[in-house]
Design a protein around this motif. Structure first.
Motif, PDB file in Angstrom:
ATOM      1  N   PHE A 274       0.855  -1.184   0.000  1.00 41.27           N
ATOM      2  CA  PHE A 274       0.000   0.000   0.000  1.00 41.27           C
ATOM      3  C   PHE A 274       0.892   1.235   0.000  1.00 41.27           C
ATOM      4  N   ASN A 275       0.376   2.299  -0.556  1.00 43.36           N
ATOM      5  CA  ASN A 275       1.087   3.579  -0.597  1.00 43.36           C
ATOM      6  C   ASN A 275       0.513   4.498   0.462  1.00 43.36           C
ATOM      7  N   ILE A 276       1.393   5.295   1.034  1.00 43.85           N
ATOM      8  CA  ILE A 276       0.951   6.259   2.037  1.00 43.85           C
ATOM      9  C   ILE A 276       1.663   7.580   1.760  1.00 43.85           C
ATOM     10  N   ALA A 277       0.897   8.634   1.663  1.00 46.59           N
ATOM     11  CA  ALA A 277       1.433   9.955   1.327  1.00 46.59           C
ATOM     12  C   ALA A 277       2.233  10.529   2.488  1.00 46.59           C
ATOM     13  N   SER A 278       3.093  11.423   2.154  1.00 54.44           N
ATOM     14  CA  SER A 278       3.923  12.107   3.144  1.00 54.44           C
ATOM     15  C   SER A 278       3.072  12.750   4.235  1.00 54.44           C
ATOM     16  N   GLY A 279       3.486  12.541   5.488  1.00 51.67           N
ATOM     17  CA  GLY A 279       2.779  13.154   6.612  1.00 51.67           C
ATOM     18  C   GLY A 279       1.415  12.575   6.902  1.00 51.67           C
ATOM     19  N   SER A 280       1.136  11.382   6.408  1.00 50.76           N
ATOM     20  CA  SER A 280      -0.194  10.785   6.542  1.00 50.76           C
ATOM     21  C   SER A 280      -0.211   9.630   7.517  1.00 50.76           C
ATOM     22  N   THR A 281      -1.419   9.231   7.888  1.00 52.78           N
ATOM     23  CA  THR A 281      -1.593   8.075   8.759  1.00 52.78           C
ATOM     24  C   THR A 281      -2.771   7.235   8.308  1.00 52.78           C
TER      25      THR A 281
END
Length: 180
Positions: free
Chosen positions: A109-116
C-alpha cells in the motif's frame, strides 16, 4: 476491501521524530477529525479511518519521490509504565484483517507524506504514520506481523501498555495501543 486503493492518505501528524526515540512516547491525534472511514477484513469488522490532526509535522523539502520501505527493519519500543496493553486477541483480529486485504487487494500500500492510517477493533488500535517528506510504500503483511508482535510482547508482564516500532531513520512508525 479496496479501501486502500480508494481513499486518499491526507492526514498530517505532529509527532516529532525526536519524540519517537523514547520508549514512553504515545502519540495522540490532537483535535481529531475523521476524513473518511471504512471497514476491512473478511467479516468487515475492523474500522479503518483517515484522520486529520491539528498537530502538524514540519516536513523537510527533499523533493517528491516514492520509497519502498517494506524491507526496512524497525526497533520495537514498549510503552512504560505497566498498565496492560490492548487485548492481544483483539489486535490479532486487526492483523488477520490486514492479511486478508493483502490477499484480496494486494501486498503493498502507498501512504502519502505526513499521513496516517488508523485501525481499530474492540480494545486494540494501531496506526501507520509516514513522517517522511516523500510518499512511501509498505507491506500489509509486515504491518500485520508488527501489530501481532507488539500486541503480545508489550503487555503488563513486560511492564508496558502497548508500543511502537520505529526504523533507524524515523521516517515512519507503526504503533499499537489500547483504544480509548
Amino acid at each position: 476491501m479496496q479501501f486502500f486503493l480508494q481513499f486518499a492518505f491526507t492526514v498530517v501528524l505532529g509527532a516529532g521524530a525526536l519524540a519517537l526515540k523514547t520508549s514512553s512516547f504515545t502519540f495522540t491525534c490532537e483535535n481529531k477529525a475523521t476524513v473518511s472511514s471504512s471497514f476491512i477484513g473478511q467479516n468487515s469488522d475492523v474500522r479503518v479511518d483517515t484522520l486529520a490532526c491539528s498537530n502538524i509535522i514540519k516536513k523537510r523539502d527533499l523533493g517528491a519521490r516514492q520509497t519502498n520501505v517494506c524491507a526496512d527493519t524497525c526497533t520495537t519500543n514498549c510503552f512504560a509504565p505497566s498498565g496492560g496493553g490492548p487485548n492481544p486477541y483483539d489486535c490479532q483480529v486487526i492483523s488477520d484483517a490486514i492479511l486478508y486485504d493483502s490477499q484480496d487487494v494486494g501486498a503493498l500500500f502507498n501512504i502519502a507524506s505526513g499521513s496516517t492510517i488508523y485501525m481499530q477493533y474492540s480494545t486494540c488500535e494501531t496506526f501507520f504514520v509516514n513522517q517522511a517528506s516523500y510518499n512511501e510504500t509498505y507491506c500489509r503483511t509486515n504491518w500485520a506481523n508488527l501489530v501481532e508482535y507488539v500486541a503480545f510482547n508489550c503487555q503488563s508482564t513486560q511492564n508496558a501498555h502497548g508500543g511502537n516500532c520505529v526504523p533507524p531513520d524515523q521516517s515512519w512508525f507503526v504503533q499499537v495501543q489500547t483504544a480509548p
